[in-house]
Write an enzyme that holds these catalytic residues in place. Structure first.
Site, mmCIF file in Angstrom:
data_model
loop_
_atom_site.group_PDB
_atom_site.id
_atom_site.type_symbol
_atom_site.label_atom_id
_atom_site.label_comp_id
_atom_site.label_asym_id
_atom_site.label_seq_id
_atom_site.Cartn_x
_atom_site.Cartn_y
_atom_site.Cartn_z
ATOM 1 N NE ARG A 1 11.149 -2.225 10.309
ATOM 2 C CZ ARG A 1 10.308 -1.481 9.609
ATOM 3 N NH1 ARG A 1 10.740 -0.387 9.012
ATOM 4 N NH2 ARG A 1 9.060 -1.823 9.479
ATOM 5 C CE LYS B 1 -0.667 -0.296 4.994
ATOM 6 N NZ LYS B 1 0.272 0.799 5.313
ATOM 7 N NE ARG C 1 -2.384 0.563 9.924
ATOM 8 C CZ ARG C 1 -1.133 0.136 9.905
ATOM 9 N NH1 ARG C 1 -0.634 -0.454 10.965
ATOM 10 N NH2 ARG C 1 -0.395 0.290 8.820
ATOM 11 N NE ARG D 1 10.354 -4.538 5.700
ATOM 12 C CZ ARG D 1 9.163 -3.962 5.821
ATOM 13 N NH1 ARG D 1 8.619 -3.352 4.785
ATOM 14 N NH2 ARG D 1 8.521 -4.020 6.973
ATOM 15 N NE ARG E 1 3.288 -5.269 11.610
ATOM 16 C CZ ARG E 1 4.125 -5.023 10.611
ATOM 17 N NH1 ARG E 1 5.262 -5.700 10.504
ATOM 18 N NH2 ARG E 1 3.815 -4.118 9.705
#
Length: 224
Positions: free
Chosen positions: A158, A13, A86, A125, A169
């Protein structure tokens, strides 16, 4: 035009938001960017928010609402909100602000991917802590595994990119967004876009929606 864009972790997004900004000249307001900026500053608020993120928890609504509304006050028209609202409480805060200032939302678009795609995209990532370069172990690997191509620093993952955190999440996202999606669907502005596949293919699914709204807005301005 004023747009909301949201999706699970790894949906792309933010990537598509930035292209929308370039193509249609909108102001980009990202809850994630605002939060990361505070964390990088190592302010007391940033330290508090980093603790929530490392656990995969949502940052309290009062904090996020304050960050977003302060940005909206500087740009009342022609914006895209990335990753906000959210929670139902954030929807209430946003809708109250928009109503009080006579601002209308034109589109709430969700870029949707399944849980396994989300985990693969995010947990792979890797970030360079020195220069900020971003890699992916599968889709954009460094030339030397674990080493930044740009500055030679050792890459890190991270805390909020770990698989267990990403799954948490994702589940939080799906649970919290259900009533929000229902709300914007009832307003007639919600559209779900399939986020699976290359970025260029997903963009082809998004662009016609924006072109339609943009043309409608231009026509409306002509008659004012």
């Amino acid at each position: 035009m004023n747009i909301l864009i949201f999706g699970p972790p790894g949906s792309g997004k933010s990537t598509h938001s930035r292209r929308i900004v370039e193509e249609y000249g909108l102001a980009y307001i990202s809850s994630g960017d605002l939060i990361r900026r505070e964390i990088e500053r190592k302010s007391s608020l940033g330290v508090e928010m980093e603790a929530y993120l490392s656990r995969g928890d949502l940052i309290p609504d009062t904090i996020v609402n304050t960050l977003i509304i302060s940005k909206l006050r500087r740009r009342r028209e022609g914006f895209i909100l990335d990753g906000y609202p959210r929670t139902p409480e954030q929807v209430i805060a946003l809708e109250n602000y928009l109503y009080d200032h006579g601002i209308r939302l034109d589109l709430a678009v969700e870029i949707f991917i399944d849980e396994e795609t989300s985990v693969e995209r995010i947990s792979g990532r890797r970030i360079c802590p020195n220069c900020g370069a971003v890699y992916h172990v599968k889709y954009n690997p460094p030339k030397v595994p674990g080493i930044c191509d740009v500055c030679g620093s050792k890459l890190i993952q991270r805390a909020d990119d770990r698989e267990e955190v990403v799954r948490k999440r994702y589940h939080i996202y799906v649970r919290n967004m259900e009533p929000i999606i229902k709300f914007y669907r009832a307003k007639g502005i919600y559209v779900r876009v399939d986020g699976d596949g290359p970025i260029s293919e997903v963009w082809k699914r998004i662009q016609p929606l924006l072109d339609y709204i943009h043309a409608r807005e231009e026509k409306r301005k002509e008659h004012e």
